[in-house]
Design an enzyme around this catalytic site. Structure first.
Site, PDB file in Angstrom:
ATOM      1  N   THR B 160       0.868  -1.191   0.000  1.00 17.39           N
ATOM      2  CA  THR B 160       0.000   0.000   0.000  1.00 17.39           C
ATOM      3  C   THR B 160       0.904   1.240   0.000  1.00 17.39           C
ATOM      4  OG1 THR B 160      -0.221  -0.140   2.415  1.00 17.39           O
ATOM      5  CG2 THR B 160      -1.974  -1.113   1.099  1.00 17.39           C
ATOM      6  N   LYS B 186       4.205  -6.902   3.880  1.00 18.85           N
ATOM      7  CA  LYS B 186       3.876  -5.514   3.542  1.00 18.85           C
ATOM      8  C   LYS B 186       3.588  -4.795   4.857  1.00 18.85           C
ATOM      9  CE  LYS B 186       0.533  -3.456   3.218  1.00 18.85           C
ATOM     10  NZ  LYS B 186      -0.115  -2.490   4.166  1.00 18.85           N
ATOM     11  N   THR B 197       1.597  -9.170  12.440  1.00 17.73           N
ATOM     12  CA  THR B 197       1.960  -7.915  11.796  1.00 17.73           C
ATOM     13  C   THR B 197       0.935  -7.582  10.744  1.00 17.73           C
ATOM     14  OG1 THR B 197       3.659  -6.716  10.631  1.00 17.73           O
ATOM     15  CG2 THR B 197       3.300  -8.974   9.967  1.00 17.73           C
ATOM     16  N   GLU B 283       6.345   4.667   7.271  1.00 12.12           N
ATOM     17  CA  GLU B 283       5.856   5.829   6.524  1.00 12.12           C
ATOM     18  C   GLU B 283       6.681   7.073   6.844  1.00 12.12           C
ATOM     19  OE1 GLU B 283       1.245   4.424   5.824  1.00 12.12           O
ATOM     20  OE2 GLU B 283       1.738   5.647   7.570  1.00 12.12           O
ATOM     21  N   ASN B 405      -0.189  10.480   5.823  1.00 17.81           N
ATOM     22  CA  ASN B 405      -1.391  10.088   6.543  1.00 17.81           C
ATOM     23  C   ASN B 405      -2.482  11.140   6.591  1.00 17.81           C
ATOM     24  OD1 ASN B 405      -1.094   7.305   7.397  1.00 17.81           O
ATOM     25  ND2 ASN B 405       0.817   8.091   8.259  1.00 17.81           N
ATOM     26  N   THR B 410      -8.175   9.889   0.985  1.00 10.87           N
ATOM     27  CA  THR B 410      -8.942  10.612  -0.028  1.00 10.87           C
ATOM     28  C   THR B 410      -8.134  10.865  -1.299  1.00 10.87           C
ATOM     29  OG1 THR B 410      -8.343  12.521   1.285  1.00 10.87           O
ATOM     30  CG2 THR B 410     -10.555  11.700   1.497  1.00 10.87           C
TER      31      THR B 410
END
Lengths: 410, 410
Positions: B160, B186, B197, B283, B405, B410
């Site tokens: 993702t 992932k 996880t 991230e 994030n 959106t």
């Protein structure tokens, strides 16, 4: 006289607005390179009853240890507090503890009061030696500056990464007399108080016995500062100190009953107001978020859910992005440790229901995005399991938080 | 034959490198607007023993419930897993559960295997209906693409917000035979696994009984994925699935002893390697952080301290800013809940001691800043209270995390 317990009215003012308090602040040069006022003094002209609540962190800053000692030795008879910003005096060992004691001792000497009636508080970087000499040099001029208008300077000198002072003053008329309650706080990061907050100082000219003062403070803090999180980090220096000097001339509150409830009520209002100001001024914050969890089996289950949501970086970044991402909210509820049933949860965002019984429902995405773009955000959950509820306040998580904290110390 | 338990060697490869596995991936159009491959299939040519570990979140995604059901019904005899990215199929109610079941059923049909031998996994946005029709249309072509070289496509299709695939393959020669273990994972955000996880798929051509397979997986996951945090958010979809098909032709492991230990060892290595890859790809992460807490009275006390530090946004932003701000580290240790004694704690950063017995010591700030500017950060604490230790992996917290994030859904 106390028929209506909601007779407290907010008035403009400072921590010196209650009768019998003076304050001052000065630039002592505690943080290298800064030119701000960084040393502040609050003094009650009469000996006051005092109560304090402190951090639950096992790493306890030196000034917190001195406060506890002095509150015990003086049996809650206090008269002054000296506060520095720019250095937390935490993890500074024996020299740090002696520096905090010495500060209180010298302030007591210039004020002509007993050593144990002087409290100390510090906020700033952890682990750096407190520059005691600079404080010692500043104490006499600081005393010289004490005045009834000194509250504003006090509220500014205690700030660190805060962008503005946080002050709340309430007044209650009782026939021809009046009682005043005031509070000032600092705090923007390392905010996840449990039993206390960063630093808050509360004054009142009410007369009240020490046990009742302590009880009122504990109740007020539980409902206010302990409902607040910015980043989930509980500081080493959290302190809330309350002075009650009786200067209003109103009869002492010496037992539970209407007058006590009235006082409790006002104190909770001041603390709630300050706690909300801290969340609004959270590091990098652009939005103030109120999370309400209703329909829980117990209040503590509701609190677990509200706390998990308020500490979730994914929820807080979604709010920063005005994204109605309720999946992250229900996810946080799920790992909160509370025994929720996901298939019963309803979620509203700024009054728009977005999830019913654990599933998305049709809602106006555009309108919700507009509402989430505003500065005041409401997240409402109904667990539909019982009748208990809890509330937490926090702020969104933005790039500003990262910028401030990647650069704060150096 | 198993004298040396460290005979596992990392080799280039994919999840299809162990004998008897094929895989494929395709673009099914699950997430509107995306053109990436988003549906993947892994298939063992022989029926395999299977074990799985799943999220501890009370909000459990539909595919996780289907996995649990199928592992129970098939008594751990599994043969395939179908995975989609772009939609978590969580908080989707009865229709979501039926969609996950239907996916497994149709995959089973085209593969000609029993329904309960097919597992399902999903990752992506929570609360959106799974577009089942798009998946149904894609299943037959997905089967047609199955090949021994399909592991690479599989590892890419499950991503993702990850920036790269995460794969680890180990091989162990046993005389003329060899065993192979492979894993793919992932995960980049909503990472705070406890028992599992985000998504990880493990394959081996070893033969091993189901109870031992489960035991080995639990141990390996405890030492690896459960030592990892990116943001403290535990997902609704966490799944680790392990296939063991015996295709290597090596004697079945049916009791504890050297062969089992050897297998356990390799499995822990694969899982550890994948867990570290997830932290490195956190991230917005620019740095990989290893936190080691030694000298604790118990391993769980050490873990509490390591976990608090690894989840502290203040510590993680300081590391982002290459700031040797050890005060935030000791502060997190203090609120971790462990019964630490701050006056005993030693702290090292990238090998430089910065705190001894709870206080700052002289250290080369410039050199430390240089070390903290690198991509591999070590935070070492010694609590000096006992002999137990624990380790956690995490990443720094940067503006990139916020950007990703605030805009993800959106």
């Amino acid at each position: 006289m106390y028929k209506n317990s909601s007779t407290w009215k907010e008035i403009p003012g400072e921590i010196t607005t209650p009768k019998g308090y003076v304050a001052s602040a000065i630039h002592a040069g505690i943080k290298p390179g800064s030119t701000r006022k960084d040393l502040a003094l609050l003094y009650s002209l009469n000996p006051a009853r005092g109560a304090g609540l402190f951090t639950t962190n096992r790493v306890v800053a030196a000034p917190v240890r001195v406060c506890r000692q002095h509150l015990a030795e003086s049996r809650g008879r206090i008269q002054a507090v000296v506060v520095n910003s720019g250095n937390a005096n935490a993890c500074t060992g024996r020299p740090g503890f002696i520096a905090a004691q010495q500060t209180a001792k010298e302030v007591a000497k210039v004020l002509g009061v007993s050593r144990s009636s002087v409290l100390v508080a510090s906020t700033g970087v952890i682990g750096q030696p407190l520059p005691l000499e600079r404080i010692q040099i500043a104490i006499r001029p600081l005393k010289g500056l004490l005045c009834f208008e000194g509250g504003r300077d006090f509220s500014e000198a205690i700030l660190t990464t805060d962008t503005r002072p946080k002050v709340c003053v309430l007044q209650s008329r009782l026939g021809r007399e009046s009682l005043t309650l005031a509070g000032v706080a600092k705090g923007a990061g390392m905010i996840h108080p449990r039993m206390a907050t960063m630093l808050a100082f509360l004054t009142t000219d009410a007369a009240i016995s020490t046990p009742l003062l302590r009880a009122a403070l504990k109740t007020a803090v539980d409902e206010s500062f302990n409902r607040l999180t910015v980043d989930g980090d509980t500081s080493t220096n959290d302190s809330v100190l309350l002075f009650a000097n009786g200067a209003a001339g109103v009869e002492e509150i010496s037992k539970r009953g209407k007058p006590f409830e009235h006082f409790q009520d006002g104190l909770a209002q001041v603390c709630t107001s300050l706690a909300q100001m801290i969340a609004r001024d959270g590091e990098g914050a652009s939005k103030f978020i109120t999370i309400t969890v209703a329909g829980a089996r117990t209040a503590s289950q509701a609190e677990m859910v509200a706390r998990a949501i308020s500490n979730s970086p994914l929820v807080k970044t979604a709010i920063a992005g005005a994204d109605a991402n309720w999946g992250r909210i229900i996810c946080a509820a799920g790992y909160s440790g509370a025994s929720i049933d996901p298939d019963r949860i309803d979620i509203g965002l700024c009054g728009v229901q977005v999830c019913r019984r654990g599933q998305q429902i049709a809602f106006d995405e555009l309108r919700t995005k507009q509402l989430l773009s505003g500065p005041e955000i409401r997240i409402d959950l109904n667990l539909n399991q019982g009748t208990q509820q809890a509330r937490m306040w926090t702020c969104d998580l933005t790039e500003g938080y990262i910028r401030i904290n990647a650069a704060y110390r150096t």
